[in-house]
Design a protein around this motif. Structure first.
Motif, PDB file in Angstrom:
ATOM      1  N   MET A 103       0.800  -1.303  -0.082  1.00 37.26           N
ATOM      2  CA  MET A 103       0.014  -0.011  -0.217  1.00 37.26           C
ATOM      3  C   MET A 103       0.772   1.190  -0.034  1.00 37.26           C
ATOM      4  O   MET A 103       0.496   2.233  -0.575  1.00 37.26           O
ATOM      5  CB  MET A 103      -0.981  -0.128   1.162  1.00 37.26           C
ATOM      6  CG  MET A 103      -2.058  -1.001   1.275  1.00 37.26           C
ATOM      7  SD  MET A 103      -3.335  -0.539  -0.230  1.00 37.26           S
ATOM      8  CE  MET A 103      -3.744   1.203   0.386  1.00 37.26           C
ATOM      9  N   LYS A 104       1.843   1.162   0.780  1.00 41.16           N
ATOM     10  CA  LYS A 104       2.766   2.381   0.843  1.00 41.16           C
ATOM     11  C   LYS A 104       3.481   2.752  -0.494  1.00 41.16           C
ATOM     12  O   LYS A 104       3.371   4.019  -1.036  1.00 41.16           O
ATOM     13  CB  LYS A 104       3.847   2.241   2.007  1.00 41.16           C
ATOM     14  CG  LYS A 104       4.801   3.417   2.211  1.00 41.16           C
ATOM     15  CD  LYS A 104       5.904   3.104   3.297  1.00 41.16           C
ATOM     16  CE  LYS A 104       6.806   2.091   2.898  1.00 41.16           C
ATOM     17  NZ  LYS A 104       7.888   1.905   3.725  1.00 41.16           N
ATOM     18  N   ILE A 105       3.934   1.601  -1.146  1.00 39.38           N
ATOM     19  CA  ILE A 105       4.488   1.909  -2.345  1.00 39.38           C
ATOM     20  C   ILE A 105       3.703   2.256  -3.532  1.00 39.38           C
ATOM     21  O   ILE A 105       3.547   3.046  -4.562  1.00 39.38           O
ATOM     22  CB  ILE A 105       5.524   0.823  -2.816  1.00 39.38           C
ATOM     23  CG1 ILE A 105       6.832   0.626  -1.622  1.00 39.38           C
ATOM     24  CG2 ILE A 105       5.915   0.770  -4.244  1.00 39.38           C
ATOM     25  CD1 ILE A 105       7.373   1.764  -1.749  1.00 39.38           C
ATOM     26  N   GLY A 106       2.380   1.453  -3.388  1.00 39.26           N
ATOM     27  CA  GLY A 106       1.490   1.251  -4.524  1.00 39.26           C
ATOM     28  C   GLY A 106       0.758   2.873  -4.641  1.00 39.26           C
ATOM     29  O   GLY A 106       0.618   3.287  -5.790  1.00 39.26           O
ATOM     30  N   ILE A 107       0.529   3.353  -3.445  1.00 47.17           N
ATOM     31  CA  ILE A 107      -0.392   4.558  -3.517  1.00 47.17           C
ATOM     32  C   ILE A 107       0.592   5.693  -4.041  1.00 47.17           C
ATOM     33  O   ILE A 107       0.121   6.400  -5.004  1.00 47.17           O
ATOM     34  CB  ILE A 107      -0.745   4.848  -2.276  1.00 47.17           C
ATOM     35  CG1 ILE A 107      -2.068   4.034  -1.973  1.00 47.17           C
ATOM     36  CG2 ILE A 107      -1.353   6.475  -2.139  1.00 47.17           C
ATOM     37  CD1 ILE A 107      -2.640   4.124  -0.445  1.00 47.17           C
ATOM     38  N   GLN A 108       2.170   5.701  -3.670  1.00 49.46           N
ATOM     39  CA  GLN A 108       2.721   6.641  -4.054  1.00 49.46           C
ATOM     40  C   GLN A 108       3.286   6.608  -5.508  1.00 49.46           C
ATOM     41  O   GLN A 108       3.167   7.471  -6.298  1.00 49.46           O
ATOM     42  CB  GLN A 108       3.994   6.634  -3.345  1.00 49.46           C
ATOM     43  CG  GLN A 108       5.064   7.830  -3.582  1.00 49.46           C
ATOM     44  CD  GLN A 108       4.318   8.893  -3.462  1.00 49.46           C
ATOM     45  OE1 GLN A 108       3.792   9.415  -2.380  1.00 49.46           O
ATOM     46  NE2 GLN A 108       4.782  10.062  -4.611  1.00 49.46           N
ATOM     47  N   TRP A 109       3.013   5.372  -6.283  1.00 47.47           N
ATOM     48  CA  TRP A 109       3.264   4.822  -7.318  1.00 47.47           C
ATOM     49  C   TRP A 109       2.392   5.295  -8.407  1.00 47.47           C
ATOM     50  O   TRP A 109       2.549   5.996  -9.504  1.00 47.47           O
ATOM     51  CB  TRP A 109       3.461   3.287  -7.617  1.00 47.47           C
ATOM     52  CG  TRP A 109       3.589   2.803  -8.976  1.00 47.47           C
ATOM     53  CD1 TRP A 109       2.716   2.839  -9.937  1.00 47.47           C
ATOM     54  CD2 TRP A 109       4.782   2.774  -9.780  1.00 47.47           C
ATOM     55  NE1 TRP A 109       3.174   2.346 -10.991  1.00 47.47           N
ATOM     56  CE2 TRP A 109       4.505   2.392 -10.924  1.00 47.47           C
ATOM     57  CE3 TRP A 109       6.109   2.708  -9.184  1.00 47.47           C
ATOM     58  CZ2 TRP A 109       5.341   1.914 -12.034  1.00 47.47           C
ATOM     59  CZ3 TRP A 109       7.182   2.268 -10.247  1.00 47.47           C
ATOM     60  CH2 TRP A 109       6.875   2.017 -11.332  1.00 47.47           C
TER      61      TRP A 109
END
Length: 694
Positions: free
Chosen positions: A82-88
């Motif tokens: 979630m942390k990486i995906g949302i920023q991505w």
């Protein structure tokens, strides 16, 4: 030379000072990921490989794909994902905006600025985990297949043809698995900023429960103009309804959120001791204010909220935007009832249209037909009760009635006028033209031509403006270039209409293709593939199609452009002169009727009169005739042309009540009348110079 071009636009344009990326084929490499060093493991590569299996935008995930994705997300860890995906996704959306700017100025090849650098993919280095899916067809460093690239629009070239964009597809599709509000919010952002490339959001929405999916699909439908996307949305809504045992129309009206709006039309958000209030009277009339602890109101958000409740303030403003979007999309849905003849059982109608606090804002000001074995009445919900065109309450039982949206076609003019008078007297603003809706009846000339109408032939229109307006009204403008036709497939029927046009070069080029102008010809109707005699076209369909075409002409004709009085060749000038002072169309006749109701109530009433197609204004310096169709002005006594660019935002104009929206020319005529009635106060030298030339 070509290699240098490719390398310039496909390799990373950034000079990152962070640690360089290792070979992506190595175990657990460190990559420049999202502009920072992030240790990405083989589990991520396995997930990315699964994501890019969705390599065609028409290929949507299966249940098996979602199951496998869920397993792989568990491997990397949901929180980390979630942390990486949302920023991505946020980064990808920003990249797509940059691509659009580059596309506009540099063309499709230069537009792609993919995020390959965030994955260790550089010119001449395509990792094995990419080749597992694309093999040797993966273009070195650039990844996309050039033969497909030029046909894509400026958003698609990122989303479907770059490695970063395709991985973003996997991230947003994971919203179906994780049901996370943050991910779904980003899907909304993606859909509403790129509605005509929203295949993935449509599929994602259709996987959610009806209360979420239908409202989101309906909002998206109001934004989209692409015919294929609109078909996808309708199909998705129908499938959601089928799962619930309901028709498309039934599911659309049964799961609309009310957003917490109370029965006074207010959405209230509590910030400690301060209240944020959004009040909605109708589509046009709404306001936002804040009630302080001492009971005082103010328009702007208090500093206390910005300091102590920044997230809640953001949520309040977001909700207001959602309400406005939903109202707009629901207005479009209800107006379609004219053509679909959607029938609603009375009790369902009361629940979904009268007591529903969002939809009531639109439906209470519309006229509805109530029909049963022993009743057939047209009523409007006013001051808590159903009333007729005279304002008299209707007290009989309506429980056994079916309810449809009333259309004025087929009714006596006196009856229609009674409804119009009621709306004006009570200052009721309808969400769209209904009582004042233009009616088009087949003429003797059209019966003589039998298979086509020349009613709107021989006009000169702006091609780009026509194309834009076609999309708004659900017509397909692509035929303007391909076969000289704009086409409309009537919703829910087998009928189709065509408006024939041809290119006309008047010294200007279109922003899209060819000349900037078109000349118009016949209107024809079809059922399935068979052309119909006009006498066999249903009256309501004929009227609504002609109404749209009258709108196209009335809005996009060069006759509405005051600068055309001394431009173009002899043919264009002749058309301009004839149009600007021609007979009123049905649309213009409605405008004239409204003006005859409004002008007597205004302070300039004693300076105005009506003479056929003109509103006459007596100024202090000269007298004027404003054509109620084109808005153009002639000065008496010699009919000298007066060119004025009106100010439609003036405070005087905002005080004038108009019982419907969507007629900009009506506002133009009123603003010109207000200006010319006090022509001795005009300061603009471009106007005063013309007035003084006698």
């Amino acid at each position: 030379m070509f290699d240098k071009f490719i390398k310039k636009f496909i390799s990373s344009p950034k000079n990152n000072e962070s640690k360089p990326a290792n070979d992506a084929n190595q175990a657990d490499p460190v990559l420049t990921f999202l502009n920072s060093n992030y240790e990405i493991t083989s589990d991520w590569f396995e997930l990315f490989t699964h994501f890019i299996l969705l390599d065609q935008h028409n290929k949507m995930p299966t249940k098996e794909w979602y199951t496998e994705a869920e397993s792989l997300i568990e491997k990397v860890g949901k929180d980390e994902f979630m942390k990486i995906g949302i920023q991505w996704i946020k980064d990808c959306i920003e990249k797509s905006k940059e691509d659009q700017r580059r596309f506009k100025h540099l063309g499709p090849m230069a537009a792609n600025d993919p995020m390959q650098e965030n994955l260790g993919v550089t010119y001449g280095n395509t990792p094995d985990w990419v080749r597992k899916v694309y093999g040797e067809d993966a273009f070195e460093g650039g990844f996309f297949k050039l033969q497909q690239y030029f046909a894509l629009n400026h958003f698609q070239n990122y989303f479907y043809q770059s490695l970063g964009g395709r991985i973003m597809r996997g991230f947003i599709q994971s919203a179906v698995i994780l049901k996370d509000p943050q991910l779904l919010e980003l899907v909304d952002l993606l859909a509403l900023t790129n509605p005509n490339s929203s295949q993935d959001p449509i599929h994602i929405y259709s996987q959610f429960e009806p209360e979420i999916s239908v409202s989101k699909l309906t909002n998206l439908k109001a934004k989209a103009k692409n015919k294929n996307i609109l078909k996808r949305i309708d199909k998705a809504i129908a499938e959601v309804g089928k799962k619930s045992g309901l028709s498309k129309a039934e599911i659309e009206e049964s799961v609309i959120p009310d957003y917490g709006i109370n029965d006074q039309g207010e959405y209230i958000f509590q910030f400690g001791a301060i209240k944020g209030v959004f009040v909605i009277k109708n589509l046009k009339d709404n306001e936002t204010f804040y009630v302080l602890q001492n009971g005082k109101k103010q328009k702007t958000a208090p500093a206390e909220l910005k300091d102590n409740y920044p997230d809640q303030l953001k949520e309040f403003k977001k909700k207001i935007k959602e309400i406005k979007t939903s109202l707009s999309s629901q207005r479009v849905r209800i107006e379609e009832f004219f053509l679909t003849s959607h029938s609603i059982p009375y009790k369902t109608f009361v629940k979904n249209y009268i007591t529903h606090n969002l939809i009531r804002i639109l439906s209470k000001d519309l006229i509805w037909n109530f029909k049963s074995d022993d009743k057939n009445v047209n009523l409007l919900f006013h001051n808590g009760q159903f009333v007729d065109s005279n304002g008299d309450p209707f007290l009989e039982n309506l429980d056994e009635c079916s309810v449809t949206l009333w259309h004025p076609i087929g009714f006596e003019s006196d009856y229609i006028l009674s409804w119009r008078s009621f709306l004006i007297k009570n200052e009721i603003l309808q969400a769209f033209k209904q009582a004042f809706r233009e009616i088009y009846i087949i003429t003797d000339a059209e019966l003589n031509t039998e298979s086509y109408s020349n009613r709107f032939a021989s006009h000169i229109l702006n091609k780009d403006h026509v194309a834009a307006l076609c999309k708004v009204r659900g017509w397909s403008p692509s035929g303007i270039i391909n076969n000289g036709k704009v086409t409309y497939r009537i919703p829910g029927t087998d009928y189709k209409a065509e408006y024939w046009v041809s290119d006309l070069y008047l010294g200007e080029h279109s922003k899209t293709y060819g000349s900037a102008h078109i000349s118009t010809d016949q209107v024809r109707f079809y059922k399935k593939k068979d052309q119909l005699p006009l006498s066999e076209v249903p009256a309501l369909i004929f009227s609504e199609v002609m109404r749209d075409i009258d709108l196209f002409v009335g809005v996009t004709s060069i006759g509405n452009d005051p600068e055309w009085h001394d431009r173009g060749g002899e043919g264009a000038q002749g058309y301009w002169s004839n149009y600007t002072n021609g007979e009123l169309t049905e649309r213009s006749k409605i405008r004239a009727e409204i003006l005859k109701n409004l002008i007597p109530k205004m302070k300039i009433a004693n300076k105005c009169s009506f003479d056929g197609k003109y509103l006459k204004v007596k100024g202090e310096v000269r007298n004027y005739k404003i054509h109620m169709g084109s808005g153009n002005i002639l000065m008496e006594p010699n009919d000298q042309y007066l060119c004025i660019v009106p100010d439609r935002s003036s405070s005087k104009l905002k005080k004038v009540f108009i019982p419907f929206e969507g007629d900009n020319m009506l506002s133009i005529v009123i603003s010109k009348a207000l200006l010319l009635a006090e022509d001795d106060k005009i300061k603009d030298p471009t106007i005063t110079r013309q007035i003084s030339m006698k």
